[in-house]
Design an enzyme around this catalytic site. Structure first.
Site, PDB file in Angstrom:
ATOM      1  N   LYS A   9     -57.525 -29.768   4.843  1.00  0.00           N
ATOM      2  CA  LYS A   9     -56.197 -29.571   5.429  1.00  0.00           C
ATOM      3  C   LYS A   9     -55.752 -28.098   5.377  1.00  0.00           C
ATOM      4  CE  LYS A   9     -54.574 -34.308   4.527  1.00  0.00           C
ATOM      5  NZ  LYS A   9     -53.484 -35.132   3.951  1.00  0.00           N
ATOM      6  N   TYR A  49     -52.019 -39.478  12.956  1.00  0.00           N
ATOM      7  CA  TYR A  49     -51.179 -40.055  11.907  1.00  0.00           C
ATOM      8  C   TYR A  49     -50.174 -41.074  12.470  1.00  0.00           C
ATOM      9  CZ  TYR A  49     -52.930 -37.172   8.057  1.00  0.00           C
ATOM     10  OH  TYR A  49     -53.712 -36.613   7.064  1.00  0.00           O
ATOM     11  N   PHE A  57     -41.528 -38.795   6.154  1.00  0.00           N
ATOM     12  CA  PHE A  57     -42.234 -37.520   6.063  1.00  0.00           C
ATOM     13  C   PHE A  57     -43.079 -37.216   7.303  1.00  0.00           C
ATOM     14  CE2 PHE A  57     -44.785 -40.762   3.838  1.00  0.00           C
ATOM     15  CZ  PHE A  57     -45.989 -40.686   4.546  1.00  0.00           C
ATOM     16  N   THR A  91     -53.374 -39.635  -3.666  1.00  0.00           N
ATOM     17  CA  THR A  91     -52.611 -38.891  -2.653  1.00  0.00           C
ATOM     18  C   THR A  91     -51.746 -37.807  -3.298  1.00  0.00           C
ATOM     19  OG1 THR A  91     -52.504 -40.941  -1.367  1.00  0.00           O
ATOM     20  CG2 THR A  91     -51.007 -39.163  -0.709  1.00  0.00           C
ATOM     21  N   ASN A 112     -51.926 -31.761   0.374  1.00  0.00           N
ATOM     22  CA  ASN A 112     -52.871 -32.281  -0.613  1.00  0.00           C
ATOM     23  C   ASN A 112     -54.345 -32.073  -0.258  1.00  0.00           C
ATOM     24  OD1 ASN A 112     -53.021 -34.168   1.378  1.00  0.00           O
ATOM     25  ND2 ASN A 112     -52.408 -35.915   0.129  1.00  0.00           N
ATOM     26  N   HIS A 115     -58.205 -35.042   3.620  1.00  0.00           N
ATOM     27  CA  HIS A 115     -58.047 -36.393   4.166  1.00  0.00           C
ATOM     28  C   HIS A 115     -59.397 -37.081   4.130  1.00  0.00           C
ATOM     29  CE1 HIS A 115     -57.472 -39.755   6.907  1.00  0.00           C
ATOM     30  NE2 HIS A 115     -58.610 -39.386   7.461  1.00  0.00           N
ATOM     31  N   GLU A 126     -61.762 -42.525  13.693  1.00  0.00           N
ATOM     32  CA  GLU A 126     -61.411 -41.119  13.454  1.00  0.00           C
ATOM     33  C   GLU A 126     -62.565 -40.191  13.823  1.00  0.00           C
ATOM     34  OE1 GLU A 126     -60.069 -41.130   9.358  1.00  0.00           O
ATOM     35  OE2 GLU A 126     -58.279 -42.292   9.872  1.00  0.00           O
TER      36      GLU A 126
HETATM   37  P1  ATP Z   1     -54.925 -39.216   3.980  1.00  0.00           P
HETATM   38  O1  ATP Z   1     -54.562 -40.299   4.980  1.00  0.00           O
HETATM   39  O2  ATP Z   1     -54.462 -37.838   4.429  1.00  0.00           O
HETATM   40  O3  ATP Z   1     -56.337 -39.269   3.559  1.00  0.00           O
HETATM   41  P2  ATP Z   1     -53.869 -40.854   1.887  1.00  0.00           P
HETATM   42  O4  ATP Z   1     -54.562 -41.969   2.592  1.00  0.00           O
HETATM   43  O5  ATP Z   1     -54.169 -40.620   0.448  1.00  0.00           O
HETATM   44  O6  ATP Z   1     -54.098 -39.481   2.644  1.00  0.00           O
HETATM   45  P3  ATP Z   1     -51.445 -41.714   3.189  1.00  0.00           P
HETATM   46  O7  ATP Z   1     -50.497 -42.658   2.537  1.00  0.00           O
HETATM   47  O8  ATP Z   1     -52.333 -42.204   4.279  1.00  0.00           O
HETATM   48  O9  ATP Z   1     -52.303 -41.025   2.026  1.00  0.00           O
HETATM   49  O10 ATP Z   1     -50.570 -40.504   3.698  1.00  0.00           O
HETATM   50  C1  ATP Z   1     -51.117 -39.607   4.668  1.00  0.00           C
HETATM   51  C2  ATP Z   1     -50.702 -38.203   4.324  1.00  0.00           C
HETATM   52  O11 ATP Z   1     -49.288 -38.071   4.498  1.00  0.00           O
HETATM   53  C3  ATP Z   1     -50.939 -37.797   2.866  1.00  0.00           C
HETATM   54  O12 ATP Z   1     -52.250 -37.385   2.615  1.00  0.00           O
HETATM   55  C4  ATP Z   1     -49.957 -36.655   2.729  1.00  0.00           C
HETATM   56  O13 ATP Z   1     -50.462 -35.458   3.320  1.00  0.00           O
HETATM   57  C5  ATP Z   1     -48.775 -37.154   3.547  1.00  0.00           C
HETATM   58  N1  ATP Z   1     -47.809 -37.856   2.683  1.00  0.00           N
HETATM   59  C6  ATP Z   1     -47.955 -39.083   2.162  1.00  0.00           C
HETATM   60  N2  ATP Z   1     -46.889 -39.426   1.403  1.00  0.00           N
HETATM   61  C7  ATP Z   1     -46.027 -38.359   1.473  1.00  0.00           C
HETATM   62  C8  ATP Z   1     -44.744 -38.076   0.929  1.00  0.00           C
HETATM   63  N3  ATP Z   1     -44.129 -38.937   0.160  1.00  0.00           N
HETATM   64  N4  ATP Z   1     -44.199 -36.871   1.230  1.00  0.00           N
HETATM   65  C9  ATP Z   1     -44.807 -35.982   2.031  1.00  0.00           C
HETATM   66  N5  ATP Z   1     -46.027 -36.193   2.585  1.00  0.00           N
HETATM   67  C10 ATP Z   1     -46.636 -37.358   2.313  1.00  0.00           C
HETATM   68 MG    MG Z   2     -54.378 -42.346   4.658  1.00  0.00          MG
END
Ligand code: ATP
Ligand code: MG
Length: 137
Positions: A9, A49, A57, A91, A112, A115, A126
């Site tokens: 990212k 997304y 968010f 996450t 973070n 992904h 994807e």
């Molecule tokens: P990813 O899908 O990016 O691999 P993940 O599956 O661990 O991450 P998801 O719940 O799918 O987490 O959330 C997607 C992304 O949205 C997170 O990786 C993060 O960048 C962002 N995100 C998730 N929760 C929050 C939050 N509470 N505040 C801000 N950004 C968030």
């Molecule tokens: Mg995810």
């Protein structure tokens, strides 16, 4: 062998962490079988997304994902989907285990660093969004 989709990212590309993250991926036994650096369009980020479009968010997430180039990858290995989720860590980096990418590198729950697909079905969807079959070797 299974394949998963990965993104390094903007917070990580900005800090020149692509190589460090790739080293973690390779040490875990996953092979990088496709990789390119791209700048997402807003439409691409919103599509990618879309599952989070109703979350508070979402706007912040899309703005972040288009703020700098990202590195998109296909990773191959045994149980690649689950393994890469493990290698990334939780996450929220505050909850991520020692040695994971997010523990080592992530700045916050939003920024973070990585992904990884959360299921084999999503991995296929994807991967197809970013790579042609002949780009994966
Ligand atoms: P990813 O899908 O990016 O691999 P993940 O599956 O661990 O991450 P998801 O719940 O799918 O987490 O959330 C997607 C992304 O949205 C997170 O990786 C993060 O960048 C962002 N995100 C998730 N929760 C929050 C939050 N509470 N505040 C801000 N950004 C968030
Ligand atoms: Mg995810």
């Amino acid at each position: 062998l299974e394949r998963t989709f990965s993104i390094i990212k903007p917070d990580a590309t900005r800090r020149n962490l692509t190589g460090a993250i790739n080293a973690t991926i390779e040490k875990a036994g996953l092979r990088i079988v496709a990789q390119k650096r791209i700048l997402l369009t807003r439409a691409q980020a919103e599509t990618f997304y879309a599952v989070h479009s109703e979350r508070p968010f979402f706007g912040e997430l899309v703005d972040f994902m288009i703020s700098e180039p990202i590195v998109v990858q296909v990773l191959e290995g045994e149980n690649a989907v689950a393994k890469y989720r493990e290698v990334m860590g939780a996450t929220n980096p505050a909850n991520a285990a020692e040695g994971t990418i997010r523990k080592e590198f992530a700045l916050s729950v939003g920024e973070n660093s990585a992904h990884g697909s959360d299921s084999l079905d999503n991995a296929k969807i994807e991967i197809a969004q970013f790579f042609a079959g002949n780009e994966i070797v």
